[in-house]
Design a protein around this motif. Structure first.
Motif, mmCIF file in Angstrom:
data_model
loop_
_atom_site.group_PDB
_atom_site.id
_atom_site.type_symbol
_atom_site.label_atom_id
_atom_site.label_comp_id
_atom_site.label_asym_id
_atom_site.label_seq_id
_atom_site.Cartn_x
_atom_site.Cartn_y
_atom_site.Cartn_z
ATOM 1 N N VAL A 300 0.820 -1.196 0.000
ATOM 2 C CA VAL A 300 0.000 0.000 0.000
ATOM 3 C C VAL A 300 0.859 1.253 0.000
ATOM 4 C CG1 VAL A 300 -1.721 1.277 1.327
ATOM 5 C CG2 VAL A 300 -1.902 -1.193 1.095
ATOM 6 N N GLY A 301 1.918 1.270 0.807
ATOM 7 C CA GLY A 301 2.851 2.381 0.774
ATOM 8 C C GLY A 301 2.407 3.606 1.542
ATOM 9 N N LEU A 302 1.450 3.478 2.465
ATOM 10 C CA LEU A 302 1.012 4.609 3.275
ATOM 11 C C LEU A 302 1.659 4.496 4.653
ATOM 12 C CD1 LEU A 302 -2.799 4.965 2.473
ATOM 13 C CD2 LEU A 302 -0.975 6.522 1.855
ATOM 14 N N HIS A 303 2.691 5.298 4.868
ATOM 15 C CA HIS A 303 3.370 5.284 6.159
ATOM 16 C C HIS A 303 2.441 5.867 7.224
ATOM 17 C CE1 HIS A 303 6.354 6.164 9.280
ATOM 18 N NE2 HIS A 303 7.105 5.267 8.673
ATOM 19 N N PRO A 304 2.416 5.296 8.442
ATOM 20 C CA PRO A 304 1.509 5.798 9.474
ATOM 21 C C PRO A 304 1.673 7.286 9.766
ATOM 22 C CG PRO A 304 2.435 3.683 10.127
ATOM 23 C CD PRO A 304 3.126 4.075 8.857
ATOM 24 N N VAL A 305 2.916 7.795 9.787
ATOM 25 C CA VAL A 305 3.130 9.218 10.069
ATOM 26 C C VAL A 305 2.531 10.069 8.959
ATOM 27 C CG1 VAL A 305 4.879 11.004 10.409
ATOM 28 C CG2 VAL A 305 5.191 8.752 11.431
ATOM 29 N N TRP A 306 2.737 9.660 7.703
ATOM 30 C CA TRP A 306 2.181 10.399 6.572
ATOM 31 C C TRP A 306 0.651 10.364 6.611
ATOM 32 C CZ3 TRP A 306 1.824 13.999 3.353
ATOM 33 C CH2 TRP A 306 1.135 13.913 2.149
ATOM 34 N N LEU A 307 0.082 9.227 6.986
ATOM 35 C CA LEU A 307 -1.365 9.114 7.058
ATOM 36 C C LEU A 307 -1.928 10.004 8.161
ATOM 37 C CD1 LEU A 307 -3.951 7.755 6.088
ATOM 38 C CD2 LEU A 307 -3.518 5.932 7.740
ATOM 39 N N MET A 308 -1.296 10.028 9.333
ATOM 40 C CA MET A 308 -1.758 10.887 10.419
ATOM 41 C C MET A 308 -1.667 12.356 10.026
ATOM 42 S SD MET A 308 -0.475 9.062 13.951
ATOM 43 C CE MET A 308 1.143 8.547 13.387
ATOM 44 N N GLY A 315 -8.359 17.354 7.404
ATOM 45 C CA GLY A 315 -9.460 17.593 8.331
ATOM 46 C C GLY A 315 -9.533 19.037 8.769
ATOM 47 N N THR A 316 -8.361 19.673 8.985
ATOM 48 C CA THR A 316 -8.334 21.083 9.357
ATOM 49 C C THR A 316 -8.786 21.972 8.204
ATOM 50 O OG1 THR A 316 -6.515 20.655 10.901
ATOM 51 C CG2 THR A 316 -6.871 22.938 10.230
ATOM 52 N N PHE A 318 -10.666 21.088 5.375
ATOM 53 C CA PHE A 318 -11.976 20.846 4.783
ATOM 54 C C PHE A 318 -12.978 20.217 5.745
ATOM 55 C CE2 PHE A 318 -8.776 20.274 1.349
ATOM 56 C CZ PHE A 318 -9.096 21.398 0.599
ATOM 57 N N GLY A 319 -12.644 20.107 7.043
ATOM 58 C CA GLY A 319 -13.578 19.543 7.989
ATOM 59 C C GLY A 319 -13.793 18.058 7.756
ATOM 60 N N PHE A 320 -15.049 17.617 7.921
ATOM 61 C CA PHE A 320 -15.348 16.194 7.780
ATOM 62 C C PHE A 320 -15.118 15.713 6.356
ATOM 63 C CE2 PHE A 320 -18.245 12.522 7.437
ATOM 64 C CZ PHE A 320 -17.754 11.778 8.491
ATOM 65 N N VAL A 321 -15.364 16.579 5.371
ATOM 66 C CA VAL A 321 -15.077 16.228 3.979
ATOM 67 C C VAL A 321 -13.591 15.920 3.818
ATOM 68 C CG1 VAL A 321 -15.101 17.063 1.599
ATOM 69 C CG2 VAL A 321 -17.000 17.587 3.110
ATOM 70 N N GLY A 322 -12.747 16.689 4.481
ATOM 71 C CA GLY A 322 -11.315 16.444 4.415
ATOM 72 C C GLY A 322 -10.917 15.099 4.963
ATOM 73 N N LEU A 323 -11.629 14.639 6.011
ATOM 74 C CA LEU A 323 -11.339 13.314 6.549
ATOM 75 C C LEU A 323 -11.677 12.224 5.543
ATOM 76 C CD1 LEU A 323 -12.630 13.706 10.219
ATOM 77 C CD2 LEU A 323 -10.287 13.878 9.387
ATOM 78 N N LEU A 324 -12.758 12.424 4.764
ATOM 79 C CA LEU A 324 -13.100 11.452 3.733
ATOM 80 C C LEU A 324 -12.093 11.466 2.585
ATOM 81 C CD1 LEU A 324 -16.984 11.915 3.487
ATOM 82 C CD2 LEU A 324 -15.739 10.113 4.664
ATOM 83 N N ALA A 326 -8.887 12.407 2.854
ATOM 84 C CA ALA A 326 -7.495 12.330 3.291
ATOM 85 C C ALA A 326 -6.803 11.063 2.805
ATOM 86 C CB ALA A 326 -7.439 12.409 4.826
ATOM 87 N N VAL A 327 -7.434 9.899 2.990
ATOM 88 C CA VAL A 327 -6.771 8.642 2.628
ATOM 89 C C VAL A 327 -6.535 8.526 1.123
ATOM 90 C CG1 VAL A 327 -7.010 6.135 2.605
ATOM 91 C CG2 VAL A 327 -7.534 7.413 4.677
ATOM 92 N N PRO A 328 -7.561 8.746 0.253
ATOM 93 C CA PRO A 328 -7.273 8.657 -1.186
ATOM 94 C C PRO A 328 -6.273 9.688 -1.664
ATOM 95 C CG PRO A 328 -9.513 9.441 -0.803
ATOM 96 C CD PRO A 328 -9.001 8.940 0.501
ATOM 97 N N LEU A 329 -6.343 10.912 -1.137
ATOM 98 C CA LEU A 329 -5.385 11.934 -1.557
ATOM 99 C C LEU A 329 -3.984 11.607 -1.057
ATOM 100 C CD1 LEU A 329 -7.404 15.258 -1.123
ATOM 101 C CD2 LEU A 329 -6.847 14.034 -3.229
ATOM 102 N N ALA A 330 -3.890 11.093 0.176
ATOM 103 C CA ALA A 330 -2.575 10.705 0.691
ATOM 104 C C ALA A 330 -1.982 9.578 -0.144
ATOM 105 C CB ALA A 330 -2.694 10.282 2.157
#
Length: 360
Positions: A300-308, A315-316, A318-324, A326-330
């Motif tokens: 997958v290649g998503l490091h935990p620090v990068w994901l956090m 999230g900061t 775009f709010g809740f939309v940003g949380l949705l 975050a993972v695909p954009l990351a």
């Protein structure tokens, strides 16, 4: 078109996209949720198509079943969860005060020998202020996420618009993919397709795999803590499993909350306190050695620090939309960054020559 002009074009396109997302973030929630739902359900629709079901019928059946299961789950779980959350929030200040009292009682003699009674009083006041500020900060974070995404205001739109958006996107998914594919620059089409395949593999592998990990961990923590007899064990366990979508954060949060509640509830009996700790230690062992390698994998290649960082940043912004998002954009940014790094390491810019030496 030269490389420089292409970079300018795509840079402008990216800036316009970010501007539109920022401007329209208050109304994006049902559309982003509908797109995400269609993306997750598309493989199931493809399987039904392969056995002879039409795309329209497959999309309708899948979405109706999903919505019914979702509504039944809400009707059953929401009253129980709301009651548990209300009771936990009500008792949380008492738990914090009791923990502070136990810390002062057990560590008081040592602190007095080191700094005297005045130091003990100052430490007690500082700890109380720190805990109070921490609770206020957590409340502020949740409040900003809710107000930033207008989650409470748009909850009806989310429940009504999201299934409609998901249905239309699920029906037209293959057609949309083919249309976007036809827009790709012809010279770089194969490269862009390869990048998007890697992005799709990263997103699908993480989201679907991590969702299973969260469900399994949440169920295990809830059952384990409930069997121990911990107050709010089911709530803490399921919440910890849900937060496990962010690696280490869910387990750490659940560990702190459950051990804190266990100390207040079972003190001075260390047996059940250690049993509470053992539930999370065993859960982390199973996650790290069995669940994550099997369900998520290393590709997958998503490091935990990068994901956090991505979850907090988006999230900061775009709010809740940003949380949705975050993972695909990351995942997309990670794939593109790795591709850019490979190109750089193979380029004359890195090698310091005008021409790449293929024999080297």
């Amino acid at each position: 078109m030269s490389l420089q002009r292409q970079l300018v074009f795509w840079g402008i396109a990216l800036a316009v996209t970010v501007f539109l997302l920022t401007t329209l973030r208050e109304i994006l929630l049902p559309f982003v949720a509908g797109f995400a739902l269609a993306y997750l359900l598309d493989p199931l629709a493809d399987r039904l198509q392969r056995v002879g079901v039409g795309r329209l019928g497959a999309s309708l059946v899948i979405l109706v079943i999903f919505v019914l299961l979702f509504i039944v789950t809400l009707v059953i779980l929401i009253p129980l969860i709301a009651q548990q959350v209300e009771a936990f929030v009500e008792k949380l200040p008492g738990y914090v005060a009791r923990l502070q009292q136990l810390a002062i009682q057990e560590g008081g003699p040592l602190l007095e020998r080191l700094g005297g009674s005045r130091a003990l009083s100052e430490i007690q006041t500082s700890v109380g202020n720190l805990v109070s500020q921490g609770l206020q900060w957590l409340a502020g974070v949740f409040q900003s996420l809710l107000s930033g995404g207008r989650a409470l205001v748009s909850i009806m739109a989310l429940l009504v618009v999201t299934p409609v958006v998901a249905f239309y996107m699920l029906v037209d998914w293959d057609r949309m993919v083919n249309t976007v594919d036809s827009w790709l620059p012809m010279k770089q089409r194969d490269t862009i397709r390869a990048i998007f395949r890697d992005i799709d593999r990263a997103i699908a592998g993480f989201v679907r795999g991590q969702a299973m990990v969260c469900f399994i961990l949440g169920t295990f923590y809830a059952v384990g803590l409930t069997m121990i007899g911990l107050n709010f064990g089911a709530l803490i366990g399921m919440g910890s499993g849900l937060l496990s979508f962010i690696p280490y954060v869910g387990s750490l949060t659940g560990l702190i909350l459950s051990v804190g509640v266990a100390i207040v509830q079972f003190w001075p009996d260390w047996t059940w306190i250690l049993a509470t700790l053992a539930v999370f230690v065993f859960g982390q062992f199973v996650e790290g050695n069995i669940l994550s390698p099997k369900l998520v994998g290393d590709s997958v290649g998503l490091h935990p620090v990068w994901l956090m960082f991505a979850l907090l940043a988006f999230g900061t912004l775009f709010g809740f939309v940003g949380l949705l998002l975050a993972v695909p954009l990351a995942a997309a940014i990670g794939v593109i960054a790795r591709y850019a790094l490979r190109e750089y390491l193979a380029s004359p810019l890195y090698r310091g020559t005008d021409k790449v030496n293929l024999d080297a």
